[in-house]
Write an enzyme that holds these catalytic residues in place. Structure first.
Site, PDB file in Angstrom:
ATOM      1  N   ARG A  88      -0.508   9.224  -0.009  1.00 30.92           N
ATOM      2  CA  ARG A  88      -1.655   9.782  -0.733  1.00 30.92           C
ATOM      3  C   ARG A  88      -1.546  11.279  -1.001  1.00 30.92           C
ATOM      4  NH1 ARG A  88      -6.434   6.326   2.270  1.00 30.92           N
ATOM      5  NH2 ARG A  88      -5.965   4.408   1.140  1.00 30.92           N
ATOM      6  N   ARG A 140      -2.762  10.280   6.530  1.00 30.94           N
ATOM      7  CA  ARG A 140      -2.930   8.888   6.940  1.00 30.94           C
ATOM      8  C   ARG A 140      -2.448   7.938   5.857  1.00 30.94           C
ATOM      9  NH1 ARG A 140      -6.841   4.897   5.916  1.00 30.94           N
ATOM     10  NH2 ARG A 140      -8.348   6.226   4.866  1.00 30.94           N
ATOM     11  N   LEU A 193     -15.009   5.903  -4.520  1.00 26.95           N
ATOM     12  CA  LEU A 193     -13.620   5.477  -4.379  1.00 26.95           C
ATOM     13  C   LEU A 193     -13.246   4.291  -5.257  1.00 26.95           C
ATOM     14  CD1 LEU A 193     -11.038   5.903  -2.505  1.00 26.95           C
ATOM     15  CD2 LEU A 193     -11.832   3.862  -1.348  1.00 26.95           C
ATOM     16  N   HIS A 239     -11.630  12.247   1.236  1.00 27.34           N
ATOM     17  CA  HIS A 239     -11.748  10.851   1.645  1.00 27.34           C
ATOM     18  C   HIS A 239     -11.768  10.634   3.148  1.00 27.34           C
ATOM     19  CE1 HIS A 239     -11.312   6.564   1.400  1.00 27.34           C
ATOM     20  NE2 HIS A 239     -10.130   6.566   1.976  1.00 27.34           N
ATOM     21  N   PHE A 280       0.853  -1.185   0.000  1.00 32.58           N
ATOM     22  CA  PHE A 280       0.000   0.000   0.000  1.00 32.58           C
ATOM     23  C   PHE A 280       0.889   1.236   0.000  1.00 32.58           C
ATOM     24  CE2 PHE A 280      -4.668   0.410   1.393  1.00 32.58           C
ATOM     25  CZ  PHE A 280      -5.097  -0.458   0.404  1.00 32.58           C
ATOM     26  N   HIS A 283      -8.017  11.461  -1.554  1.00 32.64           N
ATOM     27  CA  HIS A 283      -7.577  10.172  -2.083  1.00 32.64           C
ATOM     28  C   HIS A 283      -7.298  10.333  -3.571  1.00 32.64           C
ATOM     29  CE1 HIS A 283      -7.519   5.955  -3.146  1.00 32.64           C
ATOM     30  NE2 HIS A 283      -7.593   5.623  -1.869  1.00 32.64           N
ATOM     31  N   GLU A 328      -6.976   1.995  -3.242  1.00 32.63           N
ATOM     32  CA  GLU A 328      -5.528   2.032  -3.411  1.00 32.63           C
ATOM     33  C   GLU A 328      -4.998   0.639  -3.745  1.00 32.63           C
ATOM     34  OE1 GLU A 328      -3.524   4.789  -0.833  1.00 32.63           O
ATOM     35  OE2 GLU A 328      -2.148   3.220  -0.205  1.00 32.63           O
ATOM     36  N   GLN A 370      -7.822  14.364   4.171  1.00 28.02           N
ATOM     37  CA  GLN A 370      -7.127  13.598   3.136  1.00 28.02           C
ATOM     38  C   GLN A 370      -7.894  13.577   1.818  1.00 28.02           C
ATOM     39  OE1 GLN A 370      -6.433   9.078   3.465  1.00 28.02           O
ATOM     40  NE2 GLN A 370      -4.405  10.005   3.419  1.00 28.02           N
TER      41      GLN A 370
HETATM   42  C1  LIG Z   1     -15.004   4.287   0.480  1.00 22.17           C
HETATM   43  C2  LIG Z   1     -14.041   4.136   1.625  1.00 22.17           C
HETATM   44  C3  LIG Z   1     -13.077   3.144   1.593  1.00 22.17           C
HETATM   45  C4  LIG Z   1     -12.175   3.005   2.643  1.00 22.17           C
HETATM   46  N1  LIG Z   1     -11.237   2.010   2.592  1.00 22.17           N
HETATM   47  C5  LIG Z   1     -10.394   1.849   3.642  1.00 22.17           C
HETATM   48  C6  LIG Z   1      -9.463   0.778   3.667  1.00 22.17           C
HETATM   49  O1  LIG Z   1      -9.405  -0.053   2.757  1.00 22.17           O
HETATM   50  N2  LIG Z   1      -8.631   0.664   4.720  1.00 22.17           N
HETATM   51  C7  LIG Z   1      -8.670   1.540   5.779  1.00 22.17           C
HETATM   52  O2  LIG Z   1      -7.888   1.385   6.706  1.00 22.17           O
HETATM   53  N3  LIG Z   1      -9.565   2.555   5.782  1.00 22.17           N
HETATM   54  C8  LIG Z   1     -10.433   2.719   4.759  1.00 22.17           C
HETATM   55  N4  LIG Z   1     -11.343   3.743   4.796  1.00 22.17           N
HETATM   56  C9  LIG Z   1     -11.475   4.540   6.016  1.00 22.17           C
HETATM   57  C10 LIG Z   1     -12.196   3.719   7.080  1.00 22.17           C
HETATM   58  O3  LIG Z   1     -13.112   2.853   6.472  1.00 22.17           O
HETATM   59  C11 LIG Z   1     -12.945   4.594   8.065  1.00 22.17           C
HETATM   60  O4  LIG Z   1     -12.111   5.608   8.556  1.00 22.17           O
HETATM   61  C12 LIG Z   1     -13.434   3.759   9.242  1.00 22.17           C
HETATM   62  O5  LIG Z   1     -14.136   2.616   8.796  1.00 22.17           O
HETATM   63  C13 LIG Z   1     -14.298   4.580  10.152  1.00 22.17           C
HETATM   64  O6  LIG Z   1     -14.878   3.732  11.121  1.00 22.17           O
HETATM   65  P1  LIG Z   1     -15.667   4.340  12.339  1.00 22.17           P
HETATM   66  O7  LIG Z   1     -16.148   3.199  13.136  1.00 22.17           O
HETATM   67  O8  LIG Z   1     -14.831   5.367  13.004  1.00 22.17           O
HETATM   68  O9  LIG Z   1     -16.888   5.120  11.677  1.00 22.17           O
HETATM   69  P2  LIG Z   1     -18.063   4.611  10.702  1.00 22.17           P
HETATM   70  O10 LIG Z   1     -17.871   3.261  10.196  1.00 22.17           O
HETATM   71  O11 LIG Z   1     -18.243   5.713   9.728  1.00 22.17           O
HETATM   72  O12 LIG Z   1     -19.312   4.559  11.665  1.00 22.17           O
HETATM   73  C14 LIG Z   1     -19.897   5.710  12.206  1.00 22.17           C
HETATM   74  C15 LIG Z   1     -21.112   5.311  13.009  1.00 22.17           C
HETATM   75  O13 LIG Z   1     -21.599   6.423  13.730  1.00 22.17           O
HETATM   76  C16 LIG Z   1     -22.992   6.465  13.633  1.00 22.17           C
HETATM   77  N5  LIG Z   1     -23.404   7.871  13.794  1.00 22.17           N
HETATM   78  C17 LIG Z   1     -22.859   8.967  13.235  1.00 22.17           C
HETATM   79  N6  LIG Z   1     -23.517  10.064  13.639  1.00 22.17           N
HETATM   80  C18 LIG Z   1     -24.486   9.644  14.478  1.00 22.17           C
HETATM   81  C19 LIG Z   1     -25.500  10.302  15.219  1.00 22.17           C
HETATM   82  N7  LIG Z   1     -25.685  11.630  15.183  1.00 22.17           N
HETATM   83  N8  LIG Z   1     -26.336   9.548  15.960  1.00 22.17           N
HETATM   84  C20 LIG Z   1     -26.217   8.198  16.005  1.00 22.17           C
HETATM   85  N9  LIG Z   1     -25.259   7.541  15.328  1.00 22.17           N
HETATM   86  C21 LIG Z   1     -24.410   8.256  14.587  1.00 22.17           C
HETATM   87  C22 LIG Z   1     -23.314   5.887  12.273  1.00 22.17           C
HETATM   88  O14 LIG Z   1     -24.624   5.386  12.255  1.00 22.17           O
HETATM   89  C23 LIG Z   1     -22.264   4.781  12.178  1.00 22.17           C
HETATM   90  O15 LIG Z   1     -22.760   3.622  12.794  1.00 22.17           O
HETATM   91  C24 LIG Z   1     -12.248   3.887   3.754  1.00 22.17           C
HETATM   92  C25 LIG Z   1     -13.216   4.866   3.788  1.00 22.17           C
HETATM   93  C26 LIG Z   1     -14.094   5.013   2.727  1.00 22.17           C
HETATM   94  C27 LIG Z   1     -15.086   6.141   2.797  1.00 22.17           C
END
Ligand SMILES: Cc1cc2nc3c(=O)[nH]c(=O)nc-3n(C[C@H](O)[C@H](O)[C@H](O)COP(=O)(O)OP(=O)(O)OC[C@H]3O[C@@H](n4cnc5c(N)ncnc54)[C@H](O)[C@@H]3O)c2cc1C
Length: 566
Positions: free
Chosen positions: A280, A379, A246, A344, A121, A236, A249, A234
């Protein structure tokens, strides 16, 4: 049915706000620690943005690799703004956390010899990204969800948190709107763990799901907690035009090329050693430069994976094969796909220590909404999923330990009633046919892309700040067309927009103040990194007039800042 306030207060030792990977991992660990835990999520947990993660999750599994090498790459990737004590925790604990995911049942890809397969990566010295084809996030999230079901953790799904409850400086719970009934509930907790994910939707377009509106960061900010390094967003390098969806990568990790309009692999000019697999920020700037200097193709560059062959494309990159086909009309087996840098990921967030503690007692944060800081100014791909499991677990554990000593405060339903009065006022405001939140949201997104994008300068940032502040004024006039209580998505959009405007302001104010270039924050008027004045974190605190900035030192344990080349 009108909006109502529930008179009953719901009580749990620990409330985890967010059902993505960070939230699930935190909830599981808090439950293992003996706490009564509930997850509150605005979407059904498996629909969280974590499910969209494609490329993979990092750990130094190969024999030539080590957690120290992973840590160094992460420090360098962060442009030396990451805190090295936290990065050490991230990289050291990665192995155990990924093994645990594997034992839970995540079907990671394997090599012929049966070991976990690793793909290279960006910014990584060794292949160290574990993956499940290009659907890694979905595969992990569903497996961890099974564990929550097995542990019988309460889940309030499709409940939108609208504010935190703070008493005597301690977070005591939150208020949430149950979408299905239109009821506002007061939830009391001895500790709240924020795991609300990113804020990518502040920009237009974005790789992020429509739900990524930074709610938890905004709730914490308004409640008085410190946000850190918000100017670091960031971009992407490979997002589809025009949707912003997206392309992982992993496509470059598997060996894909980036080409300009002359068919040149232009990365050779910008990163002679790592080429397409530079970090990135470097690749995004290179693409933007090619596009601005007239070597782009309709505002894009080209991603070419044809030489990888049908088998690799259709087995390890099948999701992006479908995305390119469905959204750009491109058959990746036959032709390159146009891509451009797109918003991203948010490096900044709610400031925490390595156990998820924020600056407010009783309030924890983990995952993308938090800033530990392991990503600093940029990142590395694969480190974010890792952050969610390592720091989600640590925050859940710390919260469960803390609540053993903390009694319930005995909240009344007053916070829910106050919020009911406030939201009812919002609902009554404006006429049908008045200004829509989507209009303001789009203007904000365009202004942020134009003025706070891959390249920035003081003029553009100042203009963006003026626009954002103007939009905050117009926000007061946005009308909610749907006056009812049941599944009022119009109302939720308004609340989300309010959160995004507050955060956009912290991002631009922080960016204007930071007169240097570091990682993803590249100032054309200050193109050099300035370690003497700016090797420090930006803290933003809420005031009615806009964010107040303070600064905090960066923790450098092993590695002193060096020139960063790839
Ligand atoms: C398209 C894409 C591809 C990616 N690919 C990779 C990858 O291959 N490898 C990597 O390391 N990272 C990747 N990332 C980044 C990574 O996926 C995210 O940073 C990470 O999954 C975030 O996880 P999280 O649990 O912090 O938040 P999220 O998974 O975004 O979850 C947020 C949660 O908060 C809840 N929530 C938000 N606001 C409220 C509210 N007001 N009230 C109640 N609930 C709320 C939502 O319902 C959800 O359940 C990618 C991101 C994207 C967008």
């Amino acid at each position: 049915m009108p909006l109502t306030a529930d008179e009953q207060v719901l009580r749990h030792d620990v409330i985890v706000l967010g059902g993505g990977l960070a939230g699930m991992r935190a909830a599981l660990e808090a439950a293992r620690g003996g706490a009564d835990v509930a997850v509150v999520s605005k979407v059904y947990p498996t629909r969280s943005h974590s499910a969209a993660a494609q490329g993979g999750i990092n750990a130094a599994f190969s024999a030539e690799d080590s957690w120290e090498k992973h840590a160094f790459d992460t420090v360098k990737g962060s442009d030396y703004l990451g805190d090295q004590d936290a990065i050490e925790v991230l990289c050291r604990e990665a192995l155990q956390d990924i093994m645990e995911l594997e034992h839970m049942g995540v079907i990671f890809n394997r090599n012929e010899d049966g070991r976990l397969a690793l793909r290279p990566f960006g910014g990584a010295g060794f292949p160290r990204t574990c993956y499940v084809a290009d659907i890694t996030g979905q595969a992990i999230l569903h497996v961890v969800w099974e564990q929550l079901v097995k542990a019988r953790i309460t889940c309030y799904a499709e409940w939108v948190a609208t504010s935190l409850v703070v008493q005597d400086g301690r977070c005591r719970g939150l208020v949430a709107l149950e979408m299905r009934s239109g009821k506002l509930h007061t939830l009391e907790a001895k500790a709240v763990v924020l795991a609300t994910g990113g804020l990518g939707r502040i920009y237009e377009p974005s790789t992020n799901g429509l739900i990524c509106t930074g709610d938890g960061m905004a709730l914490a900010y308004r409640a008085g907690a410190a946000l850190m390094d918000m100017e670091f967003t960031q971009f992407h390098p490979t997002t589809l035009y025009p949707s912003g969806v997206l392309i992982t990568e992993g496509a470059r990790g598997e060996g894909g090329y980036l080409l300009n309009s002359k068919g040149e692999r232009f990365m050779a000019t910008y990163a002679s050693q790592r080429l397409e697999l530079a970090s990135r920020d470097v690749v995004s700037r290179a693409e933007q430069t090619e596009i601005e200097e007239g070597r782009g193709v309709n505002g894009c560059v080209l991603l070419d994976v044809r030489h990888l062959g049908k088998k690799v494309i259709l087995t390890r990159l099948y999701q992006i094969y479908e995305l390119a086909h469905d959204l750009a009309g491109v058959d990746l087996l036959e032709e390159p796909v146009p891509v451009r840098p797109g918003t991203h990921y948010q490096m900044g967030g709610v400031k925490t220590d390595v156990d998820g503690r924020t600056s407010m007692p009783g309030l924890y944060a983990a995952g993308e909404c938090a800033c530990v800081s392991v990503h600093g100014a940029n990142r590395l791909g694969g480190n974010s999923l890792l952050e969610t499991v390592v720091f989600g677990r640590r925050a859940g554990k710390a919260a469960a330990e803390e609540v053993r000593q903390v009694p319930f405060a005995g909240l009344s339903s007053a916070p829910g009633r106050d919020e009911h009065a406030h939201i009812t006022e919002l609902l009554q405001r404006g006429e049908r046919g008045g200004l829509r939140s989507a209009v303001v949201r789009k203007e904000m997104g365009n202004a942020m892309r134009e003025g706070a994008g891959v390249f920035r300068d003081s003029e553009g940032l100042a203009q963006t700040l003026e626009t954002v502040r103007g939009l905050k004024g117009r926000y007061q006039k946005v009308a909610v067309q749907d006056k009812g209580g049941i599944f009022n998505t119009d109302l939720v959009s308004l609340l989300e927009l309010g959160n995004m405007l507050d955060l956009a302001e912290t991002m631009v104010v922080g960016g204007l103040a930071r007169q240097e270039s570091r990682g993803a924050h590249f100032r054309r008027d200050f193109p050099e990194r300035d370690d003497i004045n700016w090797l420090r974190h930006t803290l933003a605190f809420y005031t009615a007039e806009g964010p107040r900035l303070e600064y905090a030192p960066v923790t450098c344990v092993r590695w002193q800042p060096e020139r960063r080349t790839y």
